[in-house]
Scaffold this motif. Structure first.
Motif, short mmCIF file in Angstrom:
data_model
loop_
_atom_site.label_atom_id
_atom_site.label_comp_id
_atom_site.label_asym_id
_atom_site.label_seq_id
_atom_site.Cartn_x
_atom_site.Cartn_y
_atom_site.Cartn_z
N LEU B 27 10.54 6.45 1.00
CA LEU B 27 9.41 6.81 1.85
C LEU B 27 8.34 5.74 1.70
N LEU B 28 8.01 5.07 2.80
CA LEU B 28 7.07 3.96 2.75
C LEU B 28 5.72 4.35 3.33
N VAL B 29 4.71 3.58 2.93
CA VAL B 29 3.39 3.71 3.54
C VAL B 29 2.86 2.31 3.80
N GLN B 30 2.15 2.16 4.90
CA GLN B 30 1.55 0.86 5.23
C GLN B 30 0.28 0.69 4.38
N ILE B 31 0.08 -0.51 3.87
CA ILE B 31 -1.09 -0.75 3.01
C ILE B 31 -1.75 -2.06 3.44
N CYS B 32 -3.07 -2.07 3.44
CA CYS B 32 -3.84 -3.24 3.86
C CYS B 32 -3.78 -4.31 2.78
N GLU B 33 -3.45 -5.54 3.16
CA GLU B 33 -3.38 -6.64 2.19
C GLU B 33 -4.78 -7.02 1.70
N ALA B 34 -5.80 -6.78 2.52
CA ALA B 34 -7.15 -7.21 2.16
C ALA B 34 -7.86 -6.20 1.27
N CYS B 35 -7.86 -4.91 1.68
CA CYS B 35 -8.67 -3.93 0.93
C CYS B 35 -7.81 -2.87 0.23
N ARG B 36 -6.51 -2.95 0.41
CA ARG B 36 -5.56 -2.08 -0.28
C ARG B 36 -5.61 -0.61 0.18
N ALA B 37 -6.31 -0.33 1.26
CA ALA B 37 -6.31 1.05 1.78
C ALA B 37 -4.97 1.34 2.44
N ARG B 38 -4.45 2.51 2.11
CA ARG B 38 -3.22 2.95 2.77
C ARG B 38 -3.56 3.54 4.13
N ARG B 39 -2.61 3.49 5.07
CA ARG B 39 -2.83 4.14 6.35
C ARG B 39 -1.54 4.71 6.92
#
Lengths: 257, 144
Positions: B27-39
């Protein structure tokens, strides 16, 4: 399934009622709301429709027992938590205040209007954001009241979009008639019922008991309240709030005399 | 009459890594490379910092039930056949604002209607399993 639906439809979340039921269950869990609160909404609107010769449900009274015994559509929502299905055509004429002055009917003035949606909102499936129970009504209300001389406490009658009964407590909170989490309890004691409730709401029966014309009939009932021609006419209806749906990018207006 | 289940969007390139993860059993989640927030759901731009750089991160596959519904007919034919069934929203263990929609099942390939809805509670701990449905793999959830 395209777009946002690919995250919900394969699991069998197929209909708008399933989507709103999901938020409703969470709302009940967080704030202690019950089916009795939802019944308050359904019964109030049905009582208004029973007085309205044009309502689809004019001749169909509804009791609390009937509500509780109704078949499920998507638990925790039953048949009577849902709006009607209606083919209808309505019209409003919008003109300048100056031209309206000598028209045969008293005009309802557009006092304030607004549109709104919160950051990262997903229409109908607003459970992916940080605060799913703070829906578009909150964003819309901020602008609506900012542009209005009336405040929620000055509004004697409201027409609130009611595709589903839980949209009423959520909208009451969003538009500032009560604090967050208090919308369900607000409906107790006949608060939404004409003539004695503190905020007679959907006074022609609304989408749940007059007709579901995607909220357009709520605008017409708002105009009737301002003109003094509603079958559930509120005394001294100086202003009426009319809202569009909660849970989707939304809009609202305040009509006044 | 269409009796098939609804499945995901194979034309939209943005979420394809998620579905490929399901094929592999993660199960994957997308994560921001810059601020590390998941979405979730996936999208091109980070809603917090507006970076367009992102990657996919493996999750714990564990969560709790955030809410649930029990749909009853009228439904599409393939769903009517197993109704009433549950649909749950699961909040991810490591980030409660990341939520997935799925079904609580007794095992990956069990019918959607096998869990008694009266036993389901908000807050119940669950873990992901993967079910082959027609020609795709969907995440589902079992109790843990």
């Amino acid at each position: 399934m395209p777009g946002a639906w690919q995250w919900t439809r394969p699991a069998g979340m197929l209909r708008p009622v399933d989507e709103i039921a999901m938020l409703t269950r969470r709302y009940m869990h967080e704030y202690g709301a019950t089916r009795d609160h939802l019944a308050n909404v359904a019964l109030a609107f049905r009582k208004h429709a029973n007085r309205n010769p044009d309502a689809m449900m004019r001749d169909r009274p509804l009791t609390r027992d009937e509500y509780m015994a109704a078949r499920w559509i998507s638990e925790p929502l039953c048949l009577f938590d849902n709006c009607l299905e209606t083919d209808g055509a309505l019209a409003v004429v919008i003109t300048s205040a100056e031209r309206a002055r000598d028209l045969p009917h008293p005009p309802a003035f557009l006092h304030s209007f607004a549109q709104g949606l919160p950051q990262q909102h997903q229409p109908m499936i607003n459970f992916f954001c940080d605060d799913p129970l703070r829906g578009p009504a909150w964003s819309c209300a901020a602008r609506l009241w900012e542009r209005s001389d009336f405040r929620p406490g000055d509004i004697p009658v409201a027409q609130i979009y009611d595709a589903f009964s839980p949209l009423i407590p959520l909208s009451l909170e969003g538009y500032g008639f009560c604090d967050r989490g208090e919308g369900a309890a607000y409906t107790d004691g006949g608060a939404l019922e004409w003539p004695d409730g503190r905020l007679p709401t959907n006074t022609s029966g609304g989408g749940m008991s007059e007709a579901y014309v995607h909220g357009f009939n709520l605008i017409l009932e708002g105009v009737r309240q301002i003109r003094g021609t509603s079958v559930c006419q509120v005394d001294d209806a100086t202003a009426c709030l009319v809202t569009s749906g909660e849970g989707v990018p939304t809009s609202a207006l305040v009509l006044r005399r | 009459m269409d009796t098939t289940r609804l499945t995901h969007d194979r034309e939209d390139p943005n979420p394809q890594p998620f579905w490929e993860g399901c094929e592999r059993g993660v199960l994957l989640v997308q994560i921001c490379e810059a601020c590390r927030a998941r979405r979730m759901p996936p999208r091109p731009m980070c809603p917090r910092c507006r970076s367009l750089e992102s990657r996919w991160q493996e999750t714990s596959g564990r969560g709790t039930i955030w809410s649930f519904v029990v749909p009853h007919p009228p439904l599409l034919p393939a769903y009517t056949a197993v109704a009433p069934y549950n649909v749950i929203v699961v909040a991810l263990e490591e980030d409660e604002n990341i939520r997935y929609v799925g079904n609580l099942v007794t095992s990956a390939d069990a019918s959607l209607g096998e869990v008694d809805p009266a036993t389901i509670r908000i807050g119940e701990p669950v873990r992901v399993v993967f079910a082959r449905v027609e020609d795709v793999t969907l995440p589902r959830w079992v109790r843990r």
